[in-house]
Write a protein that holds these residues in place. Structure first.
Motif: not given
Length: 262
Positions: A107-111, A216-219, A222-223, A227-228
């Protein structure tokens, strides 16, 4: 005639000792054992289950020594049974703890550390969504391989190797501490492939950020990271039953060494 009821009462108290010590140990074991210690299982259910199992197994257990229950030795023996039950319950809980740590790490690695499961109605404490996925699968695996019967078997074997009044043993506590270290190492090994994939994805996005700072790497990141991560979980879930069986065998071997070492 006047001393007969008193004699019968004292004999009844001696006979009750054969059930009192197993009840204390079994109740402590069920309070810490996996699934039985869940907050959805009320204390009344645990006490009733401990009473039923105690009366079912009381005559098959070794005969305990005659100890006055209200004496100082009797009180210390009661605490001894509670400690034995707590140690066995915590050791049986280690496999679930491994996957809880795996769920927290993933969960921490996936954000998704902020995505928590909280059910105040049933009194369930907050835990990660990924662990809830593992927990549901662990419940089915737990009953499919009859782990609830293994708990009763471990309880019975504990009275053979850890008899009533035998005192605490250093080897049993040492095996429990080694089991905790084994928990962390097993959690690292299980979560390592997913953690490596997530770190690789984050490294690639870091390179893209250096190549194109305007992106914009944040948008976007994160998804894709989520997914990965879900794809990695999907690819590793078929190996979960094998990992659970292997960890359960290792855990039973550790408990066996702790009991035989006594």
């Amino acid at each position: 005639m006047t001393t007969a009821p008193i004699f019968e009462l004292s004999q009844l108290l001696r006979d009750a000792q054969a059930y009192w010590w197993p009840f204390c140990r079994l109740l402590a074991l069920l309070s810490m054992a996996p699934l039985f210690n869940h907050k959805s299982v009320s204390i009344r259910v645990r006490v009733l289950l401990a009473l039923v199992l105690t009366f079912a197994l009381g005559k098959m257990l070794p005969v305990p020594p005659e100890i006055e229950p209200l004496s100082l030795k009797g009180i210390m023996t009661t605490f001894e049974q509670i400690i034995f039950g707590v140690i066995l319950g915590l050791m049986l809980q280690l496999v679930f703890t491994i996957f809880m740590l795996v769920g927290e790490v993933i969960s921490g690695q996936m954000g998704m550390s902020m995505a928590r499961y909280n059910d105040p109605t049933n009194g369930v404490s907050s835990s990660s969504i990924i662990y809830q996925l593992y927990f549901i699968l662990l419940v089915f695996l737990f009953f499919s391989i009859d782990c609830h019967l293994l708990i009763i078997s471990v309880f019975y074997q504990s009275f053979i190797h850890w008899p009533v009044g035998g005192g605490l043993h250093y080897l049993g506590i040492e095996a429990f501490l080694r089991g905790i270290a084994w928990t962390f190492s097993a959690a690292v090994l299980i979560s390592l492939p997913i953690v490596f994939c997530m770190a690789l994805v984050q490294f690639c996005f870091g390179l893209l950020n250096r190549i194109s700072p305007a992106m914009n790497l944040f948008s976007l990141g994160f998804p894709i990271t989520i997914l990965v991560g879900l794809l990695c979980i999907y690819l590793t879930l078929p190996n979960m039953p094998h990992s659970y069986l292997h960890l359960t065998r290792e855990l039973l071997d550790t408990i066996g060494l702790a009991l035989q070492g006594a």
